[in-house]
Design a protein around this motif. Structure first.
Motif, PDB file in Angstrom:
ATOM      1  N   GLN A 139      -8.432 -23.487  43.108  1.00 53.53           N
ATOM      2  CA  GLN A 139      -8.272 -23.977  41.931  1.00 53.53           C
ATOM      3  C   GLN A 139      -9.295 -25.313  42.069  1.00 53.53           C
ATOM      4  OE1 GLN A 139      -6.966 -22.395  39.144  1.00 53.53           O
ATOM      5  NE2 GLN A 139      -6.837 -20.912  40.972  1.00 53.53           N
ATOM      6  N   THR A 140      -8.910 -26.194  42.986  1.00 47.82           N
ATOM      7  CA  THR A 140      -9.653 -27.305  43.206  1.00 47.82           C
ATOM      8  C   THR A 140      -9.512 -28.149  44.499  1.00 47.82           C
ATOM      9  OG1 THR A 140      -9.404 -29.756  42.007  1.00 47.82           O
ATOM     10  CG2 THR A 140      -7.244 -28.613  42.630  1.00 47.82           C
ATOM     11  N   THR A 141     -10.356 -28.840  44.876  1.00 45.88           N
ATOM     12  CA  THR A 141     -10.467 -29.646  46.089  1.00 45.88           C
ATOM     13  C   THR A 141     -10.761 -31.251  45.641  1.00 45.88           C
ATOM     14  OG1 THR A 141     -12.779 -29.613  46.366  1.00 45.88           O
ATOM     15  CG2 THR A 141     -11.790 -27.376  46.978  1.00 45.88           C
ATOM     16  N   GLU A 142     -10.420 -31.736  46.960  1.00 47.18           N
ATOM     17  CA  GLU A 142     -10.648 -33.349  46.714  1.00 47.18           C
ATOM     18  C   GLU A 142     -12.175 -33.609  46.743  1.00 47.18           C
ATOM     19  OE1 GLU A 142      -7.009 -35.506  48.748  1.00 47.18           O
ATOM     20  OE2 GLU A 142      -8.060 -34.636  50.061  1.00 47.18           O
ATOM     21  N   LYS A 143     -12.917 -32.785  47.439  1.00 43.29           N
ATOM     22  CA  LYS A 143     -14.210 -33.132  47.472  1.00 43.29           C
ATOM     23  C   LYS A 143     -15.154 -32.796  46.282  1.00 43.29           C
ATOM     24  CE  LYS A 143     -18.094 -34.013  50.333  1.00 43.29           C
ATOM     25  NZ  LYS A 143     -18.039 -35.150  51.107  1.00 43.29           N
ATOM     26  N   ASP A 144     -15.107 -31.900  45.484  1.00 39.36           N
ATOM     27  CA  ASP A 144     -15.946 -31.845  44.398  1.00 39.36           C
ATOM     28  C   ASP A 144     -15.033 -31.598  42.993  1.00 39.36           C
ATOM     29  OD1 ASP A 144     -14.758 -29.344  44.513  1.00 39.36           O
ATOM     30  OD2 ASP A 144     -16.305 -28.036  44.758  1.00 39.36           O
ATOM     31  N   GLU A 145     -13.900 -32.007  42.911  1.00 34.87           N
ATOM     32  CA  GLU A 145     -12.962 -31.796  41.637  1.00 34.87           C
ATOM     33  C   GLU A 145     -13.899 -32.613  40.591  1.00 34.87           C
ATOM     34  OE1 GLU A 145     -11.188 -34.212  40.098  1.00 34.87           O
ATOM     35  OE2 GLU A 145     -11.257 -35.808  41.868  1.00 34.87           O
ATOM     36  N   PHE A 146     -14.479 -33.830  41.056  1.00 30.70           N
ATOM     37  CA  PHE A 146     -14.892 -34.649  39.879  1.00 30.70           C
ATOM     38  C   PHE A 146     -15.888 -33.888  39.116  1.00 30.70           C
ATOM     39  CE2 PHE A 146     -17.794 -34.815  43.288  1.00 30.70           C
ATOM     40  CZ  PHE A 146     -19.178 -35.112  42.814  1.00 30.70           C
ATOM     41  N   ILE A 147     -16.686 -32.816  39.412  1.00 32.02           N
ATOM     42  CA  ILE A 147     -17.610 -32.242  38.602  1.00 32.02           C
ATOM     43  C   ILE A 147     -16.938 -31.595  37.776  1.00 32.02           C
ATOM     44  CG2 ILE A 147     -19.418 -30.540  38.504  1.00 32.02           C
ATOM     45  CD1 ILE A 147     -19.803 -31.221  41.734  1.00 32.02           C
ATOM     46  N   TYR A 148     -16.045 -30.554  37.838  1.00 34.64           N
ATOM     47  CA  TYR A 148     -15.218 -29.878  36.892  1.00 34.64           C
ATOM     48  C   TYR A 148     -14.342 -30.838  35.870  1.00 34.64           C
ATOM     49  CZ  TYR A 148     -11.424 -26.759  35.024  1.00 34.64           C
ATOM     50  OH  TYR A 148     -10.747 -25.873  34.371  1.00 34.64           O
ATOM     51  N   HIS A 149     -13.762 -31.590  36.411  1.00 32.72           N
ATOM     52  CA  HIS A 149     -12.861 -32.670  35.420  1.00 32.72           C
ATOM     53  C   HIS A 149     -13.835 -33.393  34.636  1.00 32.72           C
ATOM     54  CE1 HIS A 149      -9.634 -31.721  38.656  1.00 32.72           C
ATOM     55  NE2 HIS A 149      -9.427 -31.065  37.492  1.00 32.72           N
ATOM     56  N   GLU A 150     -14.790 -34.085  35.089  1.00 30.15           N
ATOM     57  CA  GLU A 150     -15.670 -34.817  34.199  1.00 30.15           C
ATOM     58  C   GLU A 150     -16.528 -34.021  33.089  1.00 30.15           C
ATOM     59  OE1 GLU A 150     -18.264 -37.236  36.518  1.00 30.15           O
ATOM     60  OE2 GLU A 150     -16.792 -38.475  37.479  1.00 30.15           O
ATOM     61  N   MET A 151     -16.817 -32.704  33.473  1.00 32.90           N
ATOM     62  CA  MET A 151     -17.537 -32.024  32.618  1.00 32.90           C
ATOM     63  C   MET A 151     -16.627 -31.254  31.499  1.00 32.90           C
ATOM     64  SD  MET A 151     -20.764 -32.507  32.895  1.00 32.90           S
ATOM     65  CE  MET A 151     -21.599 -30.860  31.941  1.00 32.90           C
ATOM     66  N   LEU A 152     -15.582 -30.907  31.810  1.00 30.49           N
ATOM     67  CA  LEU A 152     -14.357 -30.275  30.888  1.00 30.49           C
ATOM     68  C   LEU A 152     -13.932 -31.358  29.812  1.00 30.49           C
ATOM     69  CD1 LEU A 152     -13.198 -27.648  29.752  1.00 30.49           C
ATOM     70  CD2 LEU A 152     -11.538 -27.761  31.641  1.00 30.49           C
ATOM     71  N   THR A 153     -13.731 -32.489  30.349  1.00 24.89           N
ATOM     72  CA  THR A 153     -13.410 -33.610  29.496  1.00 24.89           C
ATOM     73  C   THR A 153     -14.352 -34.392  28.685  1.00 24.89           C
ATOM     74  OG1 THR A 153     -11.633 -34.067  31.048  1.00 24.89           O
ATOM     75  CG2 THR A 153     -11.786 -35.920  29.710  1.00 24.89           C
ATOM     76  N   HIS A 154     -15.190 -35.015  29.287  1.00 25.45           N
ATOM     77  CA  HIS A 154     -16.381 -35.982  28.530  1.00 25.45           C
ATOM     78  C   HIS A 154     -17.117 -35.283  27.770  1.00 25.45           C
ATOM     79  CE1 HIS A 154     -14.361 -38.698  31.294  1.00 25.45           C
ATOM     80  NE2 HIS A 154     -15.005 -38.652  32.326  1.00 25.45           N
ATOM     81  N   VAL A 155     -17.510 -33.940  27.943  1.00 25.73           N
ATOM     82  CA  VAL A 155     -18.516 -33.407  27.226  1.00 25.73           C
ATOM     83  C   VAL A 155     -18.008 -33.305  25.615  1.00 25.73           C
ATOM     84  CG1 VAL A 155     -19.978 -31.277  26.598  1.00 25.73           C
ATOM     85  CG2 VAL A 155     -19.882 -32.268  28.901  1.00 25.73           C
ATOM     86  N   PRO A 156     -16.764 -32.806  25.564  1.00 27.22           N
ATOM     87  CA  PRO A 156     -16.170 -32.743  24.073  1.00 27.22           C
ATOM     88  C   PRO A 156     -15.754 -33.889  23.743  1.00 27.22           C
ATOM     89  CG  PRO A 156     -14.735 -31.780  25.849  1.00 27.22           C
ATOM     90  CD  PRO A 156     -15.938 -31.875  26.661  1.00 27.22           C
ATOM     91  N   VAL A 157     -15.160 -34.731  24.175  1.00 28.39           N
ATOM     92  CA  VAL A 157     -14.751 -36.083  23.766  1.00 28.39           C
ATOM     93  C   VAL A 157     -15.965 -37.016  23.349  1.00 28.39           C
ATOM     94  CG1 VAL A 157     -13.723 -38.325  24.318  1.00 28.39           C
ATOM     95  CG2 VAL A 157     -12.740 -36.242  25.225  1.00 28.39           C
TER      96      VAL A 157
END
Length: 282
Positions: free
Chosen positions: A51-69
């Motif tokens: 589901q997620t890792t400390e190393k690359d989670e920022f990619i998923y979370h930034e794109m799923l959040t900041h694109v729609p906002v």
């Protein structure tokens, strides 16, 4: 050497070294494993899928959040369906203009385990006074609530088990009904190279309810098989075509400090490879 073998895909998978097993058990809804990997740091897996890792989670979370906002440009109230590790909540709370965040999660155990073993994902954001946590099934919550939102973000697992209903046309119709004018729905939508039917099914189910339906994508290393797709359901078809200079203005005004997202990536993410376009009939 102990290893964790992901079982998400038939005929293909990835294997991660387990340097230290931190948790292995079952909640009321799913199997839950957390371990440390020398390359990716701490890793969360549910029902055999990373589901997620400390190393690359920022990619998923930034794109799923900041694109729609930032595509919306004036979000005051947001709904998150699938709180999980809290990474989406963390990114939403970085937008100071957002006044209220409703966070719905079916499995309290996932939140508890992530707070204990992956605290940097949520980074204290669940304690933000703008966040209201609701333990409930996402479909049931949407069917019963009278609240409306500017943005709805679905941070779900794959369409099996607890998350299966979050990929149905009924769910998308309920999201449409609970969005304000100009509202946007953004969803986790799997890796189309490995899960082509997931993209096709979502396209068919979004289309009747969102005049601006589409997809965007980003490459997340631990989601093997190519780019991760994100579903896009917009009430305004032009919301995915915000000019670059306007995205840059909104991004600068937000004061965000990001590691992956930027306005040029935002705009480019909506350009889909031909095989994805064929899967969605475009």
């Amino acid at each position: 050497m102990q290893q964790y073998q992901e079982t998400l895909h038939r005929h293909y998978g990835q294997c991660l070294e387990v340097e230290e097993l931190l948790f292995d058990g079952r909640s009321d809804h799913q199997d839950l494993v957390i371990f440390h990997n020398p390359l990716f740091g701490r890793v969360l897996a549910l029902d055999g899928a990373i589901q997620t890792t400390e190393k690359d989670e920022f990619i998923y979370h930034e794109m799923l959040t900041h694109v729609p906002v930032l595509a919306h440009g004036a979000v005051k109230k947001a709904l998150v369906v699938g709180v999980g590790d809290g990474g989406i909540i963390r990114e939403l709370t970085r937008h100071q203009a957002i006044e209220e965040i409703v966070a719905v999660e079916i499995d309290q155990a996932v939140i508890d385990m992530c707070l204990e073993y992956l605290p940097n994902h949520s980074a204290g954001s669940l304690d933000d006074p703008r966040v209201r946590l609701v333990i409930d099934d996402g479909l049931k919550f949407l069917a019963e609530t009278t609240e409306t939102f500017d943005v709805i973000i679905t941070d779900s697992t794959d369409p099996v088990g607890p998350a299966e209903t979050l990929f149905t046309e009924k769910f998308y119709a309920l999201c449409r009904a609970r969005l304000n004018d100009g509202g946007i729905l953004a969803t986790q939508n799997g890796v189309p190279f490995m899960q082509p039917e997931e993209l096709t099914n979502t396209a068919e189910r979004l289309a009747p309810h969102f005049p601006g339906w589409h997809f965007y994508h980003a490459a997340v290393p631990t989601y093997v098989g190519g780019s991760m797709a994100f579903g896009w359901g917009a009430l305004d078809p032009e919301s995915r075509r915000v000019p670059l200079d306007e995205l840059e203005r909104r991004f600068a005004a937000s004061g965000l400090k990001t590691r992956y997202y930027n306005p040029a990536i935002h705009q480019a993410a909506f350009a889909l490879p031909q095989y994805m376009l064929e899967l969605i009939g475009r």
